[in-house]
Write an enzyme that holds these catalytic residues in place. Structure first.
Site, PDB file in Angstrom:
ATOM      1  N   GLY A  46       0.826  -1.194   0.000  1.00  0.00           N
ATOM      2  CA  GLY A  46       0.000   0.000   0.000  1.00  0.00           C
ATOM      3  C   GLY A  46       0.862   1.246   0.000  1.00  0.00           C
ATOM      4  O   GLY A  46       2.031   1.202   0.412  1.00  0.00           O
ATOM      5  N   GLN A  51       3.016  10.050   1.254  1.00  0.00           N
ATOM      6  CA  GLN A  51       4.323   9.374   1.275  1.00  0.00           C
ATOM      7  C   GLN A  51       5.192   9.753   0.077  1.00  0.00           C
ATOM      8  O   GLN A  51       6.401   9.544   0.105  1.00  0.00           O
ATOM      9  CB  GLN A  51       4.140   7.847   1.297  1.00  0.00           C
ATOM     10  CG  GLN A  51       3.535   7.344   2.600  1.00  0.00           C
ATOM     11  CD  GLN A  51       3.439   5.835   2.580  1.00  0.00           C
ATOM     12  OE1 GLN A  51       2.454   5.283   2.133  1.00  0.00           O
ATOM     13  NE2 GLN A  51       4.486   5.161   3.056  1.00  0.00           N
ATOM     14  N   CYS A  91       6.151  -0.193   6.822  1.00  0.00           N
ATOM     15  CA  CYS A  91       5.749   0.975   6.041  1.00  0.00           C
ATOM     16  C   CYS A  91       6.913   1.377   5.148  1.00  0.00           C
ATOM     17  O   CYS A  91       8.062   1.387   5.606  1.00  0.00           O
ATOM     18  CB  CYS A  91       5.390   2.105   7.004  1.00  0.00           C
ATOM     19  SG  CYS A  91       4.942   3.647   6.182  1.00  0.00           S
ATOM     20  N   LEU A  92       6.622   1.717   3.895  1.00  0.00           N
ATOM     21  CA  LEU A  92       7.702   2.118   2.983  1.00  0.00           C
ATOM     22  C   LEU A  92       8.392   3.401   3.455  1.00  0.00           C
ATOM     23  O   LEU A  92       9.511   3.672   3.053  1.00  0.00           O
ATOM     24  CB  LEU A  92       7.157   2.295   1.557  1.00  0.00           C
ATOM     25  CG  LEU A  92       6.656   1.008   0.882  1.00  0.00           C
ATOM     26  CD1 LEU A  92       6.118   1.317  -0.507  1.00  0.00           C
ATOM     27  CD2 LEU A  92       7.750  -0.052   0.809  1.00  0.00           C
ATOM     28  N   HIS A 133      -4.013   1.298   7.876  1.00  0.00           N
ATOM     29  CA  HIS A 133      -2.668   1.899   7.850  1.00  0.00           C
ATOM     30  C   HIS A 133      -2.610   3.062   6.855  1.00  0.00           C
ATOM     31  O   HIS A 133      -2.108   4.148   7.178  1.00  0.00           O
ATOM     32  CB  HIS A 133      -1.656   0.801   7.487  1.00  0.00           C
ATOM     33  CG  HIS A 133      -0.248   1.258   7.324  1.00  0.00           C
ATOM     34  ND1 HIS A 133       0.781   0.808   8.124  1.00  0.00           N
ATOM     35  CD2 HIS A 133       0.323   2.100   6.423  1.00  0.00           C
ATOM     36  CE1 HIS A 133       1.909   1.377   7.733  1.00  0.00           C
ATOM     37  NE2 HIS A 133       1.672   2.164   6.691  1.00  0.00           N
ATOM     38  N   GLU A 134      -3.142   2.831   5.649  1.00  0.00           N
ATOM     39  CA  GLU A 134      -3.032   3.857   4.607  1.00  0.00           C
ATOM     40  C   GLU A 134      -3.953   5.046   4.881  1.00  0.00           C
ATOM     41  O   GLU A 134      -3.573   6.197   4.642  1.00  0.00           O
ATOM     42  CB  GLU A 134      -3.322   3.264   3.225  1.00  0.00           C
ATOM     43  CG  GLU A 134      -2.405   2.122   2.802  1.00  0.00           C
ATOM     44  CD  GLU A 134      -0.920   2.424   2.911  1.00  0.00           C
ATOM     45  OE1 GLU A 134      -0.533   3.611   2.825  1.00  0.00           O
ATOM     46  OE2 GLU A 134      -0.140   1.474   3.102  1.00  0.00           O
ATOM     47  N   HIS A 137      -2.384   7.436   7.184  1.00  0.00           N
ATOM     48  CA  HIS A 137      -1.398   8.341   6.559  1.00  0.00           C
ATOM     49  C   HIS A 137      -2.044   9.656   6.124  1.00  0.00           C
ATOM     50  O   HIS A 137      -1.400  10.707   6.150  1.00  0.00           O
ATOM     51  CB  HIS A 137      -0.780   7.692   5.315  1.00  0.00           C
ATOM     52  CG  HIS A 137       0.419   6.834   5.584  1.00  0.00           C
ATOM     53  ND1 HIS A 137       1.563   7.313   6.176  1.00  0.00           N
ATOM     54  CD2 HIS A 137       0.667   5.530   5.295  1.00  0.00           C
ATOM     55  CE1 HIS A 137       2.460   6.323   6.248  1.00  0.00           C
ATOM     56  NE2 HIS A 137       1.939   5.232   5.724  1.00  0.00           N
TER      57      HIS A 137
HETATM   58 NI    NI Z   1       2.833   3.366   5.530  1.00  0.00          NI
END
Ligand code: NI
Length: 161
Positions: A46, A51, A91-92, A133-134, A137
């Site tokens: 995701g 991000q 998480c990226l 999670h997304e 963000h």
């Molecule tokens: Ni993330």
């Protein structure tokens, strides 16, 4: 299409609240395409627009499994959650790290697709985790705020398996 640079924990943009998308413009389509390319290039499940430094309420998710196409969630709104799951999350924007997070096990989310058509998505397990999670963000929330215990190095986890 282009790969975008992923902002990392500590970058103040990750703590800001993203704005709703009002209409699908060529620029919004480009952002979605770039988000997908960037997510796949980094083997993520995701990615949220902040991000890549864009404060718009856009999320892409692909957890693999039974999913044939990536989910594109524009202006997502979580309608309901139930159950709970506790497990590793990453998480990226926090590369190489993982931590234990408790999330709902089922989630129902309403969003718009890349043609601004409203749809509802129900997910459980990894998909429910990814949606929560997304969407976090988009409100400047990071999973590290929710971690139980310490962040660990993903390499150490892989060795332990
Ligand atoms: Ni993330």
């Amino acid at each position: 299409m282009a790969l975008r640079t992923i902002r990392e924990l500590g970058d103040p943009i990750l703590r800001k609240t993203s704005k709703e998308v009002r209409e699908i413009t060529p620029r919004v389509r480009q952002i979605v395409e770039d988000m997908l390319e960037t997510m796949y290039a980094d083997n993520g499940v995701g990615l949220a627009a902040p991000q890549i430094g864009i404060l718009k309420r856009i999320v892409v998710i692909d957890v693999g499994e039974e999913q044939e196409e990536p989910y594109i969630l524009i202006n997502p709104e979580i309608l309901s959650v139930s159950g709970s799951q506790t497990g590793h999350e990453g998480c990226l924007s926090v590369p190489g790290k993982s931590g234990i997070v408790t999330r709902p096990n089922e989630v129902e989310v309403r969003a718009f697709d890349e043609n601004m058509r409203a749809f509802t998505l129900k997910g459980s397990g990894l998909l429910a985790r990814a949606v929560c999670h997304e969407v976090d963000h988009l409100d400047g929330k990071m999973y590290v705020d929710l971690v139980e215990g310490d962040l660990v190095d993903v390499e150490d986890l892989e060795e332990a398996d």
